[in-house]
Design a protein around this motif. Structure first.
Motif, PDB file in Angstrom:
ATOM      1  N   MET A 123       0.804  -1.036   0.086  1.00 23.35           N
ATOM      2  CA  MET A 123      -0.102   0.098   0.156  1.00 23.35           C
ATOM      3  C   MET A 123       1.088   1.226  -0.025  1.00 23.35           C
ATOM      4  O   MET A 123       1.968   1.331   0.892  1.00 23.35           O
ATOM      5  N   SER A 124       0.543   2.694  -0.848  1.00 23.53           N
ATOM      6  CA  SER A 124       1.245   3.590  -0.746  1.00 23.53           C
ATOM      7  C   SER A 124       1.349   4.258   0.487  1.00 23.53           C
ATOM      8  O   SER A 124      -0.111   4.157   1.009  1.00 23.53           O
ATOM      9  N   ALA A 125       2.248   5.235   0.608  1.00 25.94           N
ATOM     10  CA  ALA A 125       2.303   5.888   1.817  1.00 25.94           C
ATOM     11  C   ALA A 125       1.263   6.994   1.882  1.00 25.94           C
ATOM     12  O   ALA A 125       0.986   7.553   0.732  1.00 25.94           O
ATOM     13  N   THR A 126       0.900   7.379   2.933  1.00 25.36           N
ATOM     14  CA  THR A 126       0.115   8.722   3.036  1.00 25.36           C
ATOM     15  C   THR A 126       0.926   9.949   2.791  1.00 25.36           C
ATOM     16  O   THR A 126       2.086   9.956   3.159  1.00 25.36           O
ATOM     17  N   ILE A 127       0.210  10.584   1.886  1.00 23.04           N
ATOM     18  CA  ILE A 127       0.978  11.791   1.319  1.00 23.04           C
ATOM     19  C   ILE A 127       0.786  12.978   2.605  1.00 23.04           C
ATOM     20  O   ILE A 127      -0.413  13.339   2.846  1.00 23.04           O
ATOM     21  N   LEU A 128       2.025  13.412   3.073  1.00 21.78           N
ATOM     22  CA  LEU A 128       1.887  14.469   4.016  1.00 21.78           C
ATOM     23  C   LEU A 128       1.867  15.955   3.328  1.00 21.78           C
ATOM     24  O   LEU A 128       2.845  16.383   2.757  1.00 21.78           O
ATOM     25  N   ASP A 129       0.593  16.433   3.002  1.00 19.34           N
ATOM     26  CA  ASP A 129       0.209  17.650   2.253  1.00 19.34           C
ATOM     27  C   ASP A 129       0.924  18.834   2.720  1.00 19.34           C
ATOM     28  O   ASP A 129       0.139  19.451   3.562  1.00 19.34           O
ATOM     29  N   GLY A 130       1.951  19.484   2.523  1.00 21.73           N
ATOM     30  CA  GLY A 130       2.234  20.752   3.014  1.00 21.73           C
ATOM     31  C   GLY A 130       1.595  21.975   2.723  1.00 21.73           C
ATOM     32  O   GLY A 130       1.285  22.968   3.555  1.00 21.73           O
ATOM     33  N   ARG A 131       1.127  21.820   1.766  1.00 19.23           N
ATOM     34  CA  ARG A 131      -0.101  23.147   1.161  1.00 19.23           C
ATOM     35  C   ARG A 131      -1.290  23.028   2.103  1.00 19.23           C
ATOM     36  O   ARG A 131      -1.556  24.149   2.420  1.00 19.23           O
ATOM     37  N   ALA A 132      -1.710  21.791   2.125  1.00 13.36           N
ATOM     38  CA  ALA A 132      -3.028  21.763   3.164  1.00 13.36           C
ATOM     39  C   ALA A 132      -2.615  22.554   4.521  1.00 13.36           C
ATOM     40  O   ALA A 132      -3.501  23.147   5.208  1.00 13.36           O
ATOM     41  N   LEU A 133      -1.544  22.025   5.130  1.00 11.03           N
ATOM     42  CA  LEU A 133      -1.219  22.414   6.389  1.00 11.03           C
ATOM     43  C   LEU A 133      -0.983  23.699   6.417  1.00 11.03           C
ATOM     44  O   LEU A 133      -1.206  24.557   7.296  1.00 11.03           O
ATOM     45  N   SER A 134      -0.234  24.044   5.368  1.00  6.32           N
ATOM     46  CA  SER A 134      -0.212  25.685   5.134  1.00  6.32           C
ATOM     47  C   SER A 134      -1.559  26.694   5.253  1.00  6.32           C
ATOM     48  O   SER A 134      -1.364  27.511   5.725  1.00  6.32           O
ATOM     49  N   ALA A 135      -2.311  26.190   4.600  1.00 13.13           N
ATOM     50  CA  ALA A 135      -3.590  26.942   4.639  1.00 13.13           C
ATOM     51  C   ALA A 135      -4.227  26.909   5.940  1.00 13.13           C
ATOM     52  O   ALA A 135      -4.732  27.871   6.372  1.00 13.13           O
ATOM     53  N   GLU A 136      -4.062  25.840   6.504  1.00 14.47           N
ATOM     54  CA  GLU A 136      -4.537  25.649   8.056  1.00 14.47           C
ATOM     55  C   GLU A 136      -4.052  26.644   8.973  1.00 14.47           C
ATOM     56  O   GLU A 136      -4.609  27.477   9.564  1.00 14.47           O
ATOM     57  N   ILE A 137      -2.661  26.718   8.782  1.00  6.76           N
ATOM     58  CA  ILE A 137      -1.908  27.488   9.633  1.00  6.76           C
ATOM     59  C   ILE A 137      -2.088  29.015   9.300  1.00  6.76           C
ATOM     60  O   ILE A 137      -2.327  30.027  10.069  1.00  6.76           O
ATOM     61  N   ARG A 138      -2.284  29.431   7.991  1.00  5.94           N
ATOM     62  CA  ARG A 138      -2.518  30.785   7.717  1.00  5.94           C
ATOM     63  C   ARG A 138      -4.022  31.412   7.983  1.00  5.94           C
ATOM     64  O   ARG A 138      -3.971  32.475   8.454  1.00  5.94           O
ATOM     65  N   GLY A 139      -4.721  30.532   8.227  1.00 11.13           N
ATOM     66  CA  GLY A 139      -6.216  30.810   8.735  1.00 11.13           C
ATOM     67  C   GLY A 139      -5.729  31.114  10.238  1.00 11.13           C
ATOM     68  O   GLY A 139      -6.479  32.044  10.685  1.00 11.13           O
ATOM     69  N   GLU A 140      -5.172  30.348  10.984  1.00  7.57           N
ATOM     70  CA  GLU A 140      -5.081  30.508  12.396  1.00  7.57           C
ATOM     71  C   GLU A 140      -4.124  32.046  12.470  1.00  7.57           C
ATOM     72  O   GLU A 140      -4.605  32.839  13.564  1.00  7.57           O
ATOM     73  N   LEU A 141      -3.347  32.120  11.732  1.00  3.53           N
ATOM     74  CA  LEU A 141      -2.423  33.476  11.763  1.00  3.53           C
ATOM     75  C   LEU A 141      -3.488  34.613  11.327  1.00  3.53           C
ATOM     76  O   LEU A 141      -3.153  35.630  12.042  1.00  3.53           O
ATOM     77  N   ARG A 142      -4.122  34.486  10.535  1.00  2.00           N
ATOM     78  CA  ARG A 142      -4.970  35.866  10.043  1.00  2.00           C
ATOM     79  C   ARG A 142      -5.968  36.224  11.455  1.00  2.00           C
ATOM     80  O   ARG A 142      -5.943  37.178  11.655  1.00  2.00           O
ATOM     81  N   THR A 143      -6.491  34.969  12.034  1.00  2.00           N
ATOM     82  CA  THR A 143      -7.343  35.367  13.333  1.00  2.00           C
ATOM     83  C   THR A 143      -6.341  35.911  14.352  1.00  2.00           C
ATOM     84  O   THR A 143      -6.741  37.000  15.153  1.00  2.00           O
ATOM     85  N   GLU A 144      -5.072  35.463  14.539  1.00  2.00           N
ATOM     86  CA  GLU A 144      -4.307  36.093  15.427  1.00  2.00           C
ATOM     87  C   GLU A 144      -3.919  37.310  15.225  1.00  2.00           C
ATOM     88  O   GLU A 144      -3.798  38.220  16.196  1.00  2.00           O
ATOM     89  N   VAL A 145      -3.514  37.770  13.882  1.00  2.00           N
ATOM     90  CA  VAL A 145      -3.136  39.157  13.574  1.00  2.00           C
ATOM     91  C   VAL A 145      -4.334  40.172  13.693  1.00  2.00           C
ATOM     92  O   VAL A 145      -4.007  41.178  14.387  1.00  2.00           O
ATOM     93  N   ALA A 146      -5.576  39.702  13.534  1.00  2.00           N
ATOM     94  CA  ALA A 146      -6.605  40.486  13.682  1.00  2.00           C
ATOM     95  C   ALA A 146      -6.845  40.688  15.250  1.00  2.00           C
ATOM     96  O   ALA A 146      -7.144  42.042  15.438  1.00  2.00           O
ATOM     97  N   ARG A 147      -6.480  39.842  15.984  1.00  2.00           N
ATOM     98  CA  ARG A 147      -6.726  40.080  17.459  1.00  2.00           C
ATOM     99  C   ARG A 147      -5.616  40.959  18.032  1.00  2.00           C
ATOM    100  O   ARG A 147      -6.095  41.810  18.686  1.00  2.00           O
TER     101      ARG A 147
END
Length: 297
Positions: free
Chosen positions: A1-25
């Motif tokens: 079975m092929s490996a799970t792909i650790l998607d850096g683009r998806a993680l980046s989008a998740e963290i960017r959303g967190e940072l937008r919230t924190e910058v606004a605060r």
């Protein structure tokens, strides 16, 4: 079975959303946004692309970022004077000096001059010393990106065998210290390491950061290991590959990062993440500053 792909683009989008919230605060609390200055002396086309990417990301999350571009013939005294000015600017919370510098300028001078409180890429002796001692520190962004992937994918590290290929000051060495703090057993391999495959096949987590295309083959990977590929290598015939033979290794590993699309998308995000934290710490409201990381486990 092929490996799970650790998607850096998806993680980046998740963290960017967190940072937008924190910058606004932060902006609501302080009345102004976190501030970032990128210093570039001369520089090649690749450096320019990197700078534009950071500025674009900063704008996306709400950080006030600007570029200080100096001519290639700028003297050491002139560069140092600019850095000291930025150190004293209360609206500048993070300073990044683009590398490489022209040959006549000292990278050591830059590391010694940038204020540790604004050293969001972890290049100063103070940042490196704090990391060595296990104290709070700003971290080299690529090394931080690797740990962010492991943390967010909830990949266990305590008691696990981690093998790092590469001993650079910006990835291999700081990454080893960060993983030791998570109670991993860490081996760092390099060009003088003997019987490399015997070591890599012991790894629960194998991290390649040497800048050699497709160095890591399937035979070098223990079945079920997690493989993190930090390498970005341009091929003569065109295209970009990592330090890992992705197609072959994905059939052996349990999880793997692709190149492109793995560690790379998170590197600039980690810079901005540390800039936001630096802004909170500089504001005198340390108790309100989030650590912007998920719990260790």
């Amino acid at each position: 079975m092929s490996a799970t792909i650790l998607d850096g683009r998806a993680l980046s989008a998740e963290i960017r959303g967190e940072l937008r919230t924190e910058v606004a605060r932060f902006r609501e609390r302080q009345g102004y946004p976190p501030g970032l200055v990128i210093v570039r002396v001369g520089g090649d086309a690749a450096s320019g692309v990197y700078t534009k990417a950071i500025l674009r990301l900063a704008g996306e999350i709400g950080v006030q970022a600007r570029l200080e571009e100096l001519p290639a013939l700028t003297s050491g005294d002139e560069l140092r004077a600019l850095l000291l000015q930025l150190n004293g600017d209360q609206r500048t919370h993070g300073i990044i000096v683009q590398m490489p510098l022209p040959a006549h300028l000292s990278q050591q001078m830059v590391a010694d001059t940038v204020a540790p409180a604004k050293d969001i890429d972890g290049i100063s002796p103070g940042s490196a010393g704090n990391l060595f001692l296990g104290l709070p520190s700003f971290l080299p962004s690529t090394a931080a990106a690797v740990v962010e992937i492991l943390d967010r994918q909830r990949i266990p590290l305590a008691g696990k065998r981690v093998v790092i290929l590469g001993r650079s000051n910006v990835v291999g060495k700081p990454l080893a210290l960060m993983l030791l703090q998570r109670n991993a057993t860490v081996s760092v391999c390099h060009s003088r390491t003997r019987d490399l495959t015997a070591l890599t096949r012991q790894a629960d987590v194998l991290i390649a950061a040497v800048g050699r295309p497709r160095l890591v083959t399937a035979e070098m990977v223990r079945p079920g290991a997690v493989v993190i590929d930090v390498g970005i290598n341009a091929l003569p015939e065109g295209g970009i590959v990592g330090d890992v033979d992705f197609e072959a290794v994905r059939e052996v590993a349990a999880a793997i990062t692709p190149t492109p699309g793995g560690v790379g998308p998170l590197t600039n995000v980690m810079l901005l993440k540390q800039c936001v934290r630096a802004a909170w710490l500089a504001s005198g409201l340390e108790e309100e500053a989030p650590d912007l990381s998920i719990p260790q486990f």
